[in-house]
Design an enzyme around this catalytic site. Structure first.
Site, PDB file in Angstrom:
ATOM      1  N   TRP A 136       9.990   4.284  10.038  1.00 36.13           N
ATOM      2  CA  TRP A 136      10.754   3.000  10.908  1.00 36.13           C
ATOM      3  C   TRP A 136      10.172   3.274  12.467  1.00 36.13           C
ATOM      4  O   TRP A 136      10.344   2.327  13.133  1.00 36.13           O
ATOM      5  CB  TRP A 136      12.386   3.071  11.250  1.00 36.13           C
ATOM      6  CG  TRP A 136      12.599   4.728  10.976  1.00 36.13           C
ATOM      7  CD1 TRP A 136      13.108   6.067   9.595  1.00 36.13           C
ATOM      8  CD2 TRP A 136      12.744   5.246  12.272  1.00 36.13           C
ATOM      9  NE1 TRP A 136      13.373   6.490  10.628  1.00 36.13           N
ATOM     10  CE2 TRP A 136      13.166   6.390  11.705  1.00 36.13           C
ATOM     11  CE3 TRP A 136      12.881   5.108  13.280  1.00 36.13           C
ATOM     12  CZ2 TRP A 136      13.641   7.065  12.718  1.00 36.13           C
ATOM     13  CZ3 TRP A 136      13.234   5.713  14.464  1.00 36.13           C
ATOM     14  CH2 TRP A 136      13.179   7.096  13.868  1.00 36.13           C
ATOM     15  N   GLY A 212       5.346  10.174   8.208  1.00 35.29           N
ATOM     16  CA  GLY A 212       7.124   9.969   7.856  1.00 35.29           C
ATOM     17  C   GLY A 212       7.007  12.085   8.333  1.00 35.29           C
ATOM     18  O   GLY A 212       6.442  13.030   8.827  1.00 35.29           O
ATOM     19  N   GLU A 234       0.568  11.530   8.676  1.00 38.16           N
ATOM     20  CA  GLU A 234       0.689  12.356   9.509  1.00 38.16           C
ATOM     21  C   GLU A 234       2.196  12.851   9.843  1.00 38.16           C
ATOM     22  O   GLU A 234       3.066  11.715   9.781  1.00 38.16           O
ATOM     23  CB  GLU A 234       0.472  10.779  10.204  1.00 38.16           C
ATOM     24  CG  GLU A 234      -0.784  10.745  10.357  1.00 38.16           C
ATOM     25  CD  GLU A 234      -2.064  10.900  10.945  1.00 38.16           C
ATOM     26  OE1 GLU A 234      -1.176  12.053  12.755  1.00 38.16           O
ATOM     27  OE2 GLU A 234      -3.081  10.784  11.648  1.00 38.16           O
ATOM     28  N   LEU A 235       2.338  13.646  10.237  1.00 36.03           N
ATOM     29  CA  LEU A 235       3.927  14.074   9.941  1.00 36.03           C
ATOM     30  C   LEU A 235       4.627  14.577  11.393  1.00 36.03           C
ATOM     31  O   LEU A 235       3.999  13.680  11.965  1.00 36.03           O
ATOM     32  CB  LEU A 235       3.791  14.854   9.073  1.00 36.03           C
ATOM     33  CG  LEU A 235       2.755  14.974   7.893  1.00 36.03           C
ATOM     34  CD1 LEU A 235       3.064  16.387   6.384  1.00 36.03           C
ATOM     35  CD2 LEU A 235       3.902  13.952   7.039  1.00 36.03           C
ATOM     36  N   CYS A 268       6.489  10.928  17.063  1.00 41.99           N
ATOM     37  CA  CYS A 268       6.242  11.832  16.911  1.00 41.99           C
ATOM     38  C   CYS A 268       5.505  12.677  18.033  1.00 41.99           C
ATOM     39  O   CYS A 268       4.987  14.037  17.467  1.00 41.99           O
ATOM     40  CB  CYS A 268       5.641  12.075  16.113  1.00 41.99           C
ATOM     41  SG  CYS A 268       3.852  10.815  15.503  1.00 41.99           S
ATOM     42  N   GLU A 367      11.880  19.834  14.585  1.00 43.79           N
ATOM     43  CA  GLU A 367      11.824  18.523  15.842  1.00 43.79           C
ATOM     44  C   GLU A 367      13.066  17.923  16.005  1.00 43.79           C
ATOM     45  O   GLU A 367      13.473  17.585  15.234  1.00 43.79           O
ATOM     46  CB  GLU A 367      10.900  17.829  14.820  1.00 43.79           C
ATOM     47  CG  GLU A 367      10.549  16.234  15.904  1.00 43.79           C
ATOM     48  CD  GLU A 367       9.702  15.734  14.437  1.00 43.79           C
ATOM     49  OE1 GLU A 367       9.513  15.816  13.945  1.00 43.79           O
ATOM     50  OE2 GLU A 367       9.003  14.927  15.465  1.00 43.79           O
TER      51      GLU A 367
HETATM   52  P1  NAP Z   1      10.837  10.171   6.452  1.00 43.46           P
HETATM   53  O1  NAP Z   1      11.763   9.772   5.920  1.00 43.46           O
HETATM   54  O2  NAP Z   1       9.825  10.791   5.920  1.00 43.46           O
HETATM   55  O3  NAP Z   1      10.421   8.734   5.292  1.00 43.46           O
HETATM   56  C1  NAP Z   1       9.100   8.576   6.613  1.00 43.46           C
HETATM   57  C2  NAP Z   1       8.675   6.997   4.549  1.00 43.46           C
HETATM   58  O4  NAP Z   1       8.493   7.674   3.354  1.00 43.46           O
HETATM   59  C3  NAP Z   1       9.886   6.338   4.541  1.00 43.46           C
HETATM   60  O5  NAP Z   1       8.965   5.009   3.908  1.00 43.46           O
HETATM   61  C4  NAP Z   1      10.406   6.965   3.395  1.00 43.46           C
HETATM   62  O6  NAP Z   1      11.390   5.484   2.553  1.00 43.46           O
HETATM   63  C5  NAP Z   1       9.489   7.213   2.588  1.00 43.46           C
HETATM   64  N1  NAP Z   1       9.887   9.046   2.185  1.00 43.46           N
HETATM   65  C6  NAP Z   1      11.044   9.451   2.558  1.00 43.46           C
HETATM   66  N2  NAP Z   1      10.773  10.113   1.451  1.00 43.46           N
HETATM   67  C7  NAP Z   1      10.319  10.271   0.413  1.00 43.46           C
HETATM   68  C8  NAP Z   1       9.505  11.088  -0.703  1.00 43.46           C
HETATM   69  N3  NAP Z   1      10.707  12.192  -1.328  1.00 43.46           N
HETATM   70  N4  NAP Z   1       8.585  10.363  -1.112  1.00 43.46           N
HETATM   71  C9  NAP Z   1       7.984   9.410  -0.664  1.00 43.46           C
HETATM   72  N5  NAP Z   1       8.346   8.754   0.295  1.00 43.46           N
HETATM   73  C10 NAP Z   1       9.305   9.301   0.867  1.00 43.46           C
HETATM   74  O7  NAP Z   1      11.147  10.039   7.686  1.00 43.46           O
HETATM   75  P2  NAP Z   1      11.093   8.989   8.919  1.00 43.46           P
HETATM   76  O8  NAP Z   1      12.901  10.021   9.376  1.00 43.46           O
HETATM   77  O9  NAP Z   1      11.595   7.672   8.781  1.00 43.46           O
HETATM   78  O10 NAP Z   1      10.549   9.743   9.992  1.00 43.46           O
HETATM   79  C11 NAP Z   1      10.976  10.430  11.487  1.00 43.46           C
HETATM   80  C12 NAP Z   1       9.558  11.420  10.891  1.00 43.46           C
HETATM   81  O11 NAP Z   1       8.006  11.250  10.799  1.00 43.46           O
HETATM   82  C13 NAP Z   1       9.614  12.154  12.362  1.00 43.46           C
HETATM   83  O12 NAP Z   1       9.207  13.580  11.396  1.00 43.46           O
HETATM   84  C14 NAP Z   1       8.144  12.126  12.461  1.00 43.46           C
HETATM   85  O13 NAP Z   1       7.756  12.748  13.972  1.00 43.46           O
HETATM   86  C15 NAP Z   1       7.591  11.602  11.518  1.00 43.46           C
HETATM   87  N6  NAP Z   1       6.125  10.760  12.528  1.00 43.46           N
HETATM   88  C16 NAP Z   1       5.270  11.429  12.673  1.00 43.46           C
HETATM   89  C17 NAP Z   1       3.949  10.053  13.382  1.00 43.46           C
HETATM   90  C18 NAP Z   1       2.954  10.797  13.184  1.00 43.46           C
HETATM   91  O14 NAP Z   1       1.986  10.185  13.220  1.00 43.46           O
HETATM   92  N7  NAP Z   1       1.905  11.993  12.570  1.00 43.46           N
HETATM   93  C19 NAP Z   1       4.749   9.154  13.509  1.00 43.46           C
HETATM   94  C20 NAP Z   1       5.777   8.922  12.928  1.00 43.46           C
HETATM   95  C21 NAP Z   1       6.752   9.289  12.674  1.00 43.46           C
HETATM   96  P3  NAP Z   1      12.862   5.310   2.883  1.00 43.46           P
HETATM   97  O15 NAP Z   1      12.671   5.321   4.181  1.00 43.46           O
HETATM   98  O16 NAP Z   1      13.396   4.714   1.682  1.00 43.46           O
HETATM   99  O17 NAP Z   1      12.966   7.260   2.260  1.00 43.46           O
END
Ligand code: NAP
Length: 469
Positions: A136, A212, A234-235, A268, A367
């Site tokens: 998001w 994510g 991309e985590l 991130c 993080e």
């Molecule tokens: P998140 O909870 O991992 O959610 C990201 C996406 O993954 C959402 O669509 C989520 O769906 C889905 N998801 C969650 N758990 C899953 C699972 N077990 N199996 C499959 N899909 C799953 O992450 P967030 O809190 O939204 O984002 C923050 C994180 O993203 C931070 O750690 C940030 O650093 C990282 N990030 C990394 C980058 C990069 O380019 N490296 C860029 C931006 C963000 P739901 O919403 O339905 O749970």
């Protein structure tokens, strides 16, 4: 997590959505495959026309989609408008450059002659239906930086967006449809994370990309590994921002503020750990803390706001836990470390600077996804490199120095997917983006990004039979 728009500035649920059922998921998978069979045979010129049109529509929609993003996840409206503009720019960039980036390669006949070939070439063909699981925090940009190259390469996309940005997710599907993409080329699946496994295991899905958190990445990579499907991950990141004694301290401190609080601190590639040479430590800390104090925290819909609310109540609670843990174990807050008093609703948190941070504190290794900076003092370049690398993550890094020897040293030794000198990390269509260690693998953007979801095909021709018999 329910699929819903909940305004982080008020906590109010504005709209809820039902998740797609199995029949609708099946219908969309079938549509995607049909669309791929046609889209893969189109010429680059045709694909570029579609993507340019989508970019132009996005430019027209910039203000309205910015309001949607800010309503759904709380980023300042000025940043939301900038994000929309950046997406349009990247779409135009891939429309203009994809053909060149994916041009056939022709190894010299001299090089391949001993394989028995009269000639050989390398072709970049699309893989098929690619599932994109997206976060998001940059709800347009994360998707566009996948979709623009993927569509230009001839793939089709299925988007599973984060559950708190459903209206942005639906907007994206509609955008590509309005631009003229045939039905099925880009679809949004409103599904919870529990439904990802079924889609990913479906034989019609060729590959997946996830941006994510680490647990989400691990789960998707494990399933894809079991199915032997390509993934890009991309985590998270905990990027260092190193300031050496030769740096321009005022510019470094000003940039440090932006690098830490961009997107309400939920990026991130935000700089999260500030590693400062002892000679300039106090000077930097004072300027940096003053800059953080000056920021306007408030209604993200106002142009004058620097920092809006965090996107979810859970996100703020997680951040508070990290800060409280550090304070309990001896860290000192130079500013912030609390909720602003002036709000009785919304998930706001004050810009925070923590010093005296130690390895036993959670924030040293985890993080901090919000406007919280940790500042460390180091004696020399060796200690700076070692502390910068003392993290499970390796997304990007920032270094402020005017010393050439230090530039070489950091370039060689920092464990990260990027090293940005005398500036802050930012993504750009022409530069590869991605990390190492727990920040994931694979690259987005540039030629590297567009080739991730290609079947790199060797075409080999045996010696031609002689024409005369
Ligand atoms: P998140 O909870 O991992 O959610 C990201 C996406 O993954 C959402 O669509 C989520 O769906 C889905 N998801 C969650 N758990 C899953 C699972 N077990 N199996 C499959 N899909 C799953 O992450 P967030 O809190 O939204 O984002 C923050 C994180 O993203 C931070 O750690 C940030 O650093 C990282 N990030 C990394 C980058 C990069 O380019 N490296 C860029 C931006 C963000 P739901 O919403 O339905 O749970």
């Amino acid at each position: 997590m329910p699929i819903a728009t909940v305004n982080p500035a008020t906590g109010e649920t504005l709209r809820t959505f039902d998740a797609l059922g199995p029949d609708e998921i099946e219908r969309r998978l079938a549509l995607a495959v049909t669309a791929f069979q046609k889209h893969r045979t189109t010429e680059f010129g045709e694909r570029a026309e579609l993507l340019d049109r989508a970019a132009s529509l996005l430019e027209e929609d910039q203000h309205s989609i910015a309001r949607t993003m800010t309503t759904e996840m709380g980023k300042p409206i000025t940043a939301a408008r900038a994000e929309a503009a950046k997406c349009a720019k990247a779409m135009h960039w891939y429309a203009a450059h994809a053909e060149r980036l994916l041009a056939d390669e022709n190894p010299s006949t001299v090089d391949v002659r001993d394989s028995g070939a009269s000639r050989a070439s390398v072709h970049y063909r699309p893989l098929g239906v690619v599932l994109a699981v997206m976060p998001w925090n940059f709800p347009l940009w994360q998707v566009v930086r996948f979709a623009a190259p993927a569509l230009m390469a001839g793939n089709v996309g299925l988007l599973k967006h984060a559950s708190n940005v459903p209206q942005t997710a639906l907007y994206l599907e509609e955008l590509f449809r309005r631009a003229g993409y045939p039905e099925g080329c880009f679809q949004t699946l409103l599904i919870g994370s529990g439904a990802v496994e079924g889609v990913l295991r479906d034989r019609r899905v060729a590959a997946a990309t996830l941006t994510g958190s680490e647990p989400a990445g691990r789960s998707v990579a494990a399933i894809a590994g079991d199915e032997v499907k390509k993934t890009v991950l991309e985590l998270g990141g905990s990027d260092p921002f190193v300031v050496m004694s030769s740096a321009d301290i005022e510019r470094a401190a000003q940039t440090a503020v932006t690098a830490r609080v961009q997107n309400n601190g939920q990026s991130c590639i935000a700089a999260k750990r500030f590693i400062v040479h002892a000679d300039v430590y106090e000077d930097f800390c004072e300027r940096f803390t003053a800059g953080m104090r000056k920021l306007t925290v408030g209604d993200p819909m106002q142009d004058s706001t620097d920092i809006g609310p965090l996107s979810t109540a859970q996100g703020r609670a997680d951040l508070e836990e990290l800060v409280d843990d550090a304070l309990r174990l001896g860290a000192t807050a130079r500013c912030g470390a609390q909720r602003p008093e002036k709000f009785d609703q919304g998930w706001y948190y004050e810009p925070t600077v923590l010093v005296d941070v130690k390895p036993e504190m959670r924030i040293h290794h985890e993080e901090a996804f919000g406007p919280v900076a940790t500042v460390y003092r180091v004696a020399d370049v060796d200690e700076a490199v070692s502390l910068a690398n003392d993290t499970p993550f390796g997304l990007s890094s920032n270094v402020w120095t005017r010393d050439d020897a230090e530039v070489s040293r950091f370039t060689r030794d920092l464990e990260a997917g990027g090293v940005f000198f005398n500036g802050m990390t930012a993504s750009h269509p022409a530069l590869p983006f991605g990390g190492v260690k727990r920040s994931g693998y694979g690259r987005e953007l540039s030629g590297h990004g567009i080739r991730e979801f290609c079947n790199i095909t060797t075409v080999w021709h045996g010696a031609e039979p002689s024409a005369s018999r």
